[in-house]
Design an enzyme around this catalytic site. Structure first.
Site, PDB file in Angstrom:
ATOM      1  N   CYS A   1      -7.913  78.950  28.105  1.00 33.71           N
ATOM      2  CA  CYS A   1      -7.358  77.706  28.647  1.00 33.71           C
ATOM      3  C   CYS A   1      -8.014  77.388  29.991  1.00 33.71           C
ATOM      4  O   CYS A   1      -8.029  78.222  30.891  1.00 33.71           O
ATOM      5  CB  CYS A   1      -5.846  77.848  28.809  1.00 33.71           C
TER       6      CYS A   1
ATOM      7  N   CYS B   1      -5.252  77.575  32.953  1.00 33.98           N
ATOM      8  CA  CYS B   1      -4.543  78.794  33.343  1.00 33.98           C
ATOM      9  C   CYS B   1      -5.137  79.382  34.631  1.00 33.98           C
ATOM     10  O   CYS B   1      -6.330  79.220  34.909  1.00 33.98           O
ATOM     11  CB  CYS B   1      -4.611  79.835  32.222  1.00 33.98           C
TER      12      CYS B   1
ATOM     13  N   HIS C   1       1.434  79.114  30.684  1.00 34.44           N
ATOM     14  CA  HIS C   1       0.742  78.325  29.662  1.00 34.44           C
ATOM     15  C   HIS C   1       1.705  77.772  28.611  1.00 34.44           C
ATOM     16  O   HIS C   1       1.440  76.748  27.981  1.00 34.44           O
ATOM     17  CB  HIS C   1      -0.304  79.221  28.990  1.00 34.44           C
TER      18      HIS C   1
ATOM     19  N   ASN D   1       0.258  63.003  29.284  1.00 32.64           N
ATOM     20  CA  ASN D   1       0.147  62.871  27.835  1.00 32.64           C
ATOM     21  C   ASN D   1       0.558  64.210  27.255  1.00 32.64           C
ATOM     22  O   ASN D   1       0.014  65.242  27.638  1.00 32.64           O
ATOM     23  CB  ASN D   1      -1.295  62.575  27.418  1.00 32.64           C
TER      24      ASN D   1
ATOM     25  N   SER E   1      -4.714  68.474  23.102  1.00 35.00           N
ATOM     26  CA  SER E   1      -4.702  69.703  22.321  1.00 35.00           C
ATOM     27  C   SER E   1      -4.343  70.908  23.178  1.00 35.00           C
ATOM     28  O   SER E   1      -3.982  71.951  22.668  1.00 35.00           O
ATOM     29  CB  SER E   1      -6.066  69.925  21.664  1.00 35.00           C
TER      30      SER E   1
ATOM     31  N   HIS F   1      -0.983  73.558  27.874  1.00 32.85           N
ATOM     32  CA  HIS F   1      -0.659  73.937  29.251  1.00 32.85           C
ATOM     33  C   HIS F   1      -0.052  72.736  29.986  1.00 32.85           C
ATOM     34  O   HIS F   1      -0.674  71.678  30.039  1.00 32.85           O
ATOM     35  CB  HIS F   1      -1.914  74.432  29.982  1.00 32.85           C
TER      36      HIS F   1
ATOM     37  N   HIS G   1       0.720  69.894  32.227  1.00 37.59           N
ATOM     38  CA  HIS G   1       0.000  69.260  33.328  1.00 37.59           C
ATOM     39  C   HIS G   1       0.089  67.747  33.212  1.00 37.59           C
ATOM     40  O   HIS G   1       0.375  67.219  32.146  1.00 37.59           O
ATOM     41  CB  HIS G   1      -1.479  69.678  33.313  1.00 37.59           C
TER      42      HIS G   1
ATOM     43  N   GLN H   1      -1.797  63.924  34.984  1.00 39.29           N
ATOM     44  CA  GLN H   1      -3.019  63.415  35.592  1.00 39.29           C
ATOM     45  C   GLN H   1      -2.704  62.304  36.573  1.00 39.29           C
ATOM     46  O   GLN H   1      -1.671  61.646  36.478  1.00 39.29           O
ATOM     47  CB  GLN H   1      -3.959  62.872  34.513  1.00 39.29           C
TER      48      GLN H   1
END
Ligand SMILES: [Zn+2]
Ligand SMILES: [Zn+2]
Length: 344
Positions: free
Chosen positions: A45, A48, A108, A148, A156, A159, A161, A163
């Protein structure tokens, strides 16, 4: 069954609500359930802690919220001036601004809904800091913060997060909402969102979570099934001016709302979540009321709401579900996350 048109006061457009269409047989494509991440750390990832990113940079061994400049910025200081001026009525310019990524947690396998309350508060505090910093940059006219979530919206990597796009233009939806909010305030002497909140509380059927200074609801004029607004009660132009108490309540309401969404189908609820904040373009935007909007592209588990003739062809939404019904489904879910239940 609801079959009527509802006015969307923020977008100043009609939404067609036709919930009888929700029962029509469906033979189209269905989409798979979101994958659950099972490991707290994934060596592959790029978000991570301690891992390498595509740019060759390394993430530090971060312990809380971690923000960094996007390695594939959609707008950024490195963008160059277009080499040629287009002919005719066309125009172009640099894609100036700043793109950032904010990891919610080193874990994660956790979604925002599953984060402990204090970590949701820490995330909102980081977004406050980011907004203050980015909005002060001279080239920035608007700061869009969004998450998203889920493969059906093209993500995909599970993790957790979000933006940030700090752009040299104001996004169209924000422009619409700023215009609507300013006109409404001038005409009625009250902020539009304050009247929306009052109307939602007076009706009560679509309210999902409520605290002293914040609440969430499926708006009367929802364009999507399960469309949800999460908002402070007081009018703030952006997240930057919320008090610690308001931030705390907002975190509680957001956590409870997202938990209900995950519990609805006992799967990670895919969504696009966006913070709607006033432009920072130097103009005043009276009546603009910061809020968070959550939209899922799903109508049912595995069943996408396709944007088609009315939406793409004509520009207005046709909602195949009644907002009252969708709110009732979410209100009936428990406020403890189903994955926490299983661990307990
Ligand atoms: Zn990860
Ligand atoms: Zn909005």
């Amino acid at each position: 069954m609801v079959w009527e048109e509802r006015w969307h006061p923020l977008r100043r457009e009609w939404v067609v609500i036709s919930s009888h269409r929700d029962r029509r047989p469906w033979q189209g494509e269905t989409v798979g359930d979101a994958r659950l991440a099972r490991t707290t750390y994934d060596p592959n990832c790029y978000l991570c802690p301690g891992n390498a990113r595509v740019s060759g940079r390394w993430n530090p061994e971060y312990a809380g919220v971690y923000a960094f400049d996007n390695d594939h910025p959609c707008v950024g200081p490195e963008s160059v001036a277009p080499p040629t001026l287009p002919a005719g009525p066309y125009r172009n310019r640099r894609a100036d601004g700043l793109s950032r990524v904010v990891c919610y947690s080193p874990r994660h396998d956790l979604s925002l809904a599953e984060l402990p309350h204090n970590e949701i508060v820490a995330l909102l505090e980081e977004l406050q800091r980011q907004f203050r910093e980015l909005s002060a940059r001279p080239e920035v006219r608007h700061v869009l913060m969004f998450e998203n979530k889920g493969e059906v919206v093209g993500v995909s990597n599970p993790h957790p997060h979000c933006q940030i796009y700090a752009t040299n233009f104001v996004f169209r939806t924000i422009e619409l909402e700023a215009d609507a909010s300013a006109s409404y305030l001038a005409e009625h002497g009250r902020p539009l969102m304050a009247d929306i909140i009052a109307a939602e509380e007076a009706d009560g059927r679509r309210v999902l979570a409520s605290r002293d200074t914040a609440l969430s609801f499926v708006p009367y004029f929802a364009r999507y099934a399960y469309e949800t607004f999460v908002t402070p009660r007081a009018t703030h132009a952006s997240i930057a001016t919320l008090s610690p108490t308001e931030l705390d309540d907002l975190a509680l309401v957001l956590g409870e709302t997202l938990t209900r969404m995950d519990n609805l189908w006992r799967m990670p609820f895919p969504y696009v979540m966006a913070l709607h904040q006033a432009p920072v373009d130097g103009a005043s935007h009276p009546g603009f009321h910061f809020h968070i909007e959550i939209h899922t592209p799903l109508r049912k588990p595995g069943l996408l709401k396709y944007l088609a003739g009315p939406e793409i062809g004509g520009g207005n939404f046709l909602n195949d579900t009644a907002p009252e019904d969708k709110a009732a489904e979410l209100r009936a879910t428990p406020t403890t996350h189903y994955r926490a239940e299983r661990q307990a």
